[in-house]
Motif scaffolding. Sequence first.
Motif, PDB file in Angstrom:
ATOM      1  N   ASP A   1      19.769  22.222  97.598  1.00  0.00           N
ATOM      2  CA  ASP A   1      18.638  22.814  96.868  1.00  0.00           C
ATOM      3  C   ASP A   1      17.944  21.799  95.962  1.00  0.00           C
ATOM      4  OD1 ASP A   1      21.079  22.749  95.382  1.00  0.00           O
ATOM      5  OD2 ASP A   1      20.104  23.935  93.832  1.00  0.00           O
ATOM      6  N   ILE A   2      18.562  20.666  95.749  1.00  0.00           N
ATOM      7  CA  ILE A   2      17.986  19.693  94.802  1.00  0.00           C
ATOM      8  C   ILE A   2      17.754  18.326  95.438  1.00  0.00           C
ATOM      9  CG2 ILE A   2      20.249  19.009  93.842  1.00  0.00           C
ATOM     10  CD1 ILE A   2      18.920  18.768  91.119  1.00  0.00           C
ATOM     11  N   ALA A   3      18.459  18.043  96.545  1.00  0.00           N
ATOM     12  CA  ALA A   3      18.383  16.705  97.147  1.00  0.00           C
ATOM     13  C   ALA A   3      18.043  16.792  98.626  1.00  0.00           C
ATOM     14  CB  ALA A   3      19.708  15.978  96.982  1.00  0.00           C
ATOM     15  N   ARG A   4      17.181  15.899  99.056  1.00  0.00           N
ATOM     16  CA  ARG A   4      16.994  15.688 100.491  1.00  0.00           C
ATOM     17  C   ARG A   4      17.970  14.576 100.866  1.00  0.00           C
ATOM     18  NH1 ARG A   4      11.942  12.877 103.525  1.00  0.00           N
ATOM     19  NH2 ARG A   4      12.582  13.357 105.657  1.00  0.00           N
ATOM     20  N   SER A   5      19.074  14.954 101.451  1.00  0.00           N
ATOM     21  CA  SER A   5      20.159  14.007 101.702  1.00  0.00           C
ATOM     22  C   SER A   5      20.029  13.357 103.064  1.00  0.00           C
ATOM     23  CB  SER A   5      21.509  14.733 101.653  1.00  0.00           C
ATOM     24  OG  SER A   5      21.872  15.002 100.325  1.00  0.00           O
TER      25      SER A   5
ATOM     26  N   TYR B   1      22.282   9.472 111.930  1.00  0.00           N
ATOM     27  CA  TYR B   1      22.165   9.986 110.558  1.00  0.00           C
ATOM     28  C   TYR B   1      21.903  11.480 110.581  1.00  0.00           C
ATOM     29  CZ  TYR B   1      17.201  10.096 111.607  1.00  0.00           C
ATOM     30  OH  TYR B   1      15.992  10.376 112.196  1.00  0.00           O
ATOM     31  N   ASP B   2      22.126  12.133 109.468  1.00  0.00           N
ATOM     32  CA  ASP B   2      21.776  13.542 109.279  1.00  0.00           C
ATOM     33  C   ASP B   2      20.831  13.626 108.094  1.00  0.00           C
ATOM     34  OD1 ASP B   2      23.710  14.531 111.174  1.00  0.00           O
ATOM     35  OD2 ASP B   2      25.247  14.180 109.650  1.00  0.00           O
ATOM     36  N   VAL B   3      19.916  14.575 108.173  1.00  0.00           N
ATOM     37  CA  VAL B   3      19.059  14.851 107.017  1.00  0.00           C
ATOM     38  C   VAL B   3      19.211  16.324 106.693  1.00  0.00           C
ATOM     39  CG1 VAL B   3      16.724  14.805 106.077  1.00  0.00           C
ATOM     40  CG2 VAL B   3      17.389  13.113 107.785  1.00  0.00           C
ATOM     41  N   ARG B   4      19.403  16.624 105.434  1.00  0.00           N
ATOM     42  CA  ARG B   4      19.560  18.030 105.050  1.00  0.00           C
ATOM     43  C   ARG B   4      19.041  18.229 103.620  1.00  0.00           C
ATOM     44  NH1 ARG B   4      23.083  22.751 105.563  1.00  0.00           N
ATOM     45  NH2 ARG B   4      23.759  22.043 107.576  1.00  0.00           N
ATOM     46  N   GLY B   5      18.468  19.399 103.375  1.00  0.00           N
ATOM     47  CA  GLY B   5      18.084  19.776 102.024  1.00  0.00           C
ATOM     48  C   GLY B   5      16.664  19.348 101.657  1.00  0.00           C
ATOM     49  N   GLN B   6      16.295  19.765 100.447  1.00  0.00           N
ATOM     50  CA  GLN B   6      14.950  19.490  99.956  1.00  0.00           C
ATOM     51  C   GLN B   6      15.028  19.017  98.525  1.00  0.00           C
ATOM     52  OE1 GLN B   6      12.888  23.168 100.594  1.00  0.00           O
ATOM     53  NE2 GLN B   6      12.078  22.442 102.548  1.00  0.00           N
ATOM     54  N   GLY B   7      14.185  18.057  98.185  1.00  0.00           N
ATOM     55  CA  GLY B   7      14.163  17.569  96.808  1.00  0.00           C
ATOM     56  C   GLY B   7      14.163  16.053  96.789  1.00  0.00           C
ATOM     57  N   ILE B   8      14.824  15.492  95.799  1.00  0.00           N
ATOM     58  CA  ILE B   8      14.853  14.030  95.632  1.00  0.00           C
ATOM     59  C   ILE B   8      15.580  13.403  96.820  1.00  0.00           C
ATOM     60  CG2 ILE B   8      15.624  12.146  94.129  1.00  0.00           C
ATOM     61  CD1 ILE B   8      15.863  14.131  91.867  1.00  0.00           C
TER      62      ILE B   8
ATOM     63  N   VAL C   1      26.623  14.733  89.761  1.00  0.00           N
ATOM     64  CA  VAL C   1      25.444  14.271  90.510  1.00  0.00           C
ATOM     65  C   VAL C   1      24.246  15.193  90.230  1.00  0.00           C
ATOM     66  CG1 VAL C   1      24.470  13.937  92.821  1.00  0.00           C
ATOM     67  CG2 VAL C   1      26.799  13.157  92.320  1.00  0.00           C
ATOM     68  N   ARG C   2      24.506  16.484  90.206  1.00  0.00           N
ATOM     69  CA  ARG C   2      23.417  17.440  89.963  1.00  0.00           C
ATOM     70  C   ARG C   2      22.756  17.172  88.601  1.00  0.00           C
ATOM     71  NH1 ARG C   2      21.717  22.267  91.940  1.00  0.00           N
ATOM     72  NH2 ARG C   2      23.310  22.315  93.545  1.00  0.00           N
ATOM     73  N   GLY C   3      23.585  16.978  87.585  1.00  0.00           N
ATOM     74  CA  GLY C   3      23.049  16.703  86.243  1.00  0.00           C
ATOM     75  C   GLY C   3      22.209  15.436  86.249  1.00  0.00           C
ATOM     76  N   PHE C   4      22.699  14.433  86.942  1.00  0.00           N
ATOM     77  CA  PHE C   4      21.995  13.153  87.021  1.00  0.00           C
ATOM     78  C   PHE C   4      20.652  13.315  87.752  1.00  0.00           C
ATOM     79  CE2 PHE C   4      21.617   8.908  89.249  1.00  0.00           C
ATOM     80  CZ  PHE C   4      21.440   8.140  88.111  1.00  0.00           C
ATOM     81  N   LEU C   5      20.660  14.030  88.865  1.00  0.00           N
ATOM     82  CA  LEU C   5      19.420  14.213  89.630  1.00  0.00           C
ATOM     83  C   LEU C   5      18.409  15.040  88.830  1.00  0.00           C
ATOM     84  CD1 LEU C   5      20.764  14.885  93.270  1.00  0.00           C
ATOM     85  CD2 LEU C   5      19.969  12.720  92.293  1.00  0.00           C
TER      86      LEU C   5
ATOM     87  N   VAL D   1      26.157  16.991 100.716  1.00  0.00           N
ATOM     88  CA  VAL D   1      24.853  17.319 101.325  1.00  0.00           C
ATOM     89  C   VAL D   1      24.660  18.830 101.406  1.00  0.00           C
ATOM     90  CG1 VAL D   1      24.669  15.137 102.582  1.00  0.00           C
ATOM     91  CG2 VAL D   1      25.621  17.091 103.731  1.00  0.00           C
ATOM     92  N   HIS D   2      25.733  19.573 101.572  1.00  0.00           N
ATOM     93  CA  HIS D   2      25.596  21.027 101.621  1.00  0.00           C
ATOM     94  C   HIS D   2      25.370  21.602 100.226  1.00  0.00           C
ATOM     95  CE1 HIS D   2      27.466  20.217 105.529  1.00  0.00           C
ATOM     96  NE2 HIS D   2      26.713  21.233 105.914  1.00  0.00           N
ATOM     97  N   ALA D   3      26.240  21.219  99.297  1.00  0.00           N
ATOM     98  CA  ALA D   3      26.191  21.828  97.964  1.00  0.00           C
ATOM     99  C   ALA D   3      24.949  21.427  97.173  1.00  0.00           C
ATOM    100  CB  ALA D   3      27.441  21.437  97.180  1.00  0.00           C
TER     101      ALA D   3
END
Length: 265
Positions: free
Chosen positions: A44-48, A13-20, A256-260, A39-41
Amino acid sequence: MPFATINGIRLVYDVRGQGIPVLWIHGFPLGRWLWDPQVHALADIARSIAVDLRGFGGSSAPEGPYTMETYAADLQGLLDTLGIDRVVLAGLSMGGYVAFAFYAAYPERVRALILADTRHQADTPEARANRYALIERIRAEGTPAAVEAFLPRLFGATTQRERPELVETLRRKMLTNPAAGLIGALQAMAERPDRTELLPSIQAPALVIVGEEDAVTPPDLARQMAEGIPRARLVVIPRAGHLANVEAPEAFNEAVRGFLRELEV
Ligand code: MLT
């Protein structure tokens, strides 16, 4: 490549980002790379967390039988290992089938659902027979048989016409999957239960996304699924087929961003 040993097998697995926390579940015959545009885009909002299901990519491909419940149990084990209690569960196509199995078994661990280019019904007898016929071809010819069978259906007409290089890049990635895992997944899909009765019991907010040109799980079906889930909304992505997240990543990510964002408040 980070991996965890879950239920006696290796899951990459990969983990990237910070947030939900968002757990991204790929479709067939794909891999965790499917979610690179998300996961890249959305870092800033999701810990993927993007994972290769058992039998795909770098994860172990043990002998079958595999079931949707086995995949779901693997994911639950992965969340435990990562110390994550609740996630937004995002599945595309077969990943959606896994998401339904996960929700049925561990609803308390699902903060919200993203159901992309997927369906809630089980296979028809004809679809099931086609899967078993393909399993025989894979046994004889290996992974390319699965890739050649699925590739023409995965992309929308716009992508096929305008972006042959994208189709080719993904074709090469699909070919890296081991035959044993593809056979296991086809059997798991053929035998998966119908989820029509699960839909009205889903309490989590749900975002249903579908490519306008999706011929595998078409918009009408997505609409029906969204209408069946009490807190669901439907977004149709123009100029995209079954792999809407890679064919039209900007529109997909915006949805997805709007939903998160709404989940954050
Ligand atoms: C997928 O994209 O995961 C498959 O098309 C799903 C299926 O064959 O039902």
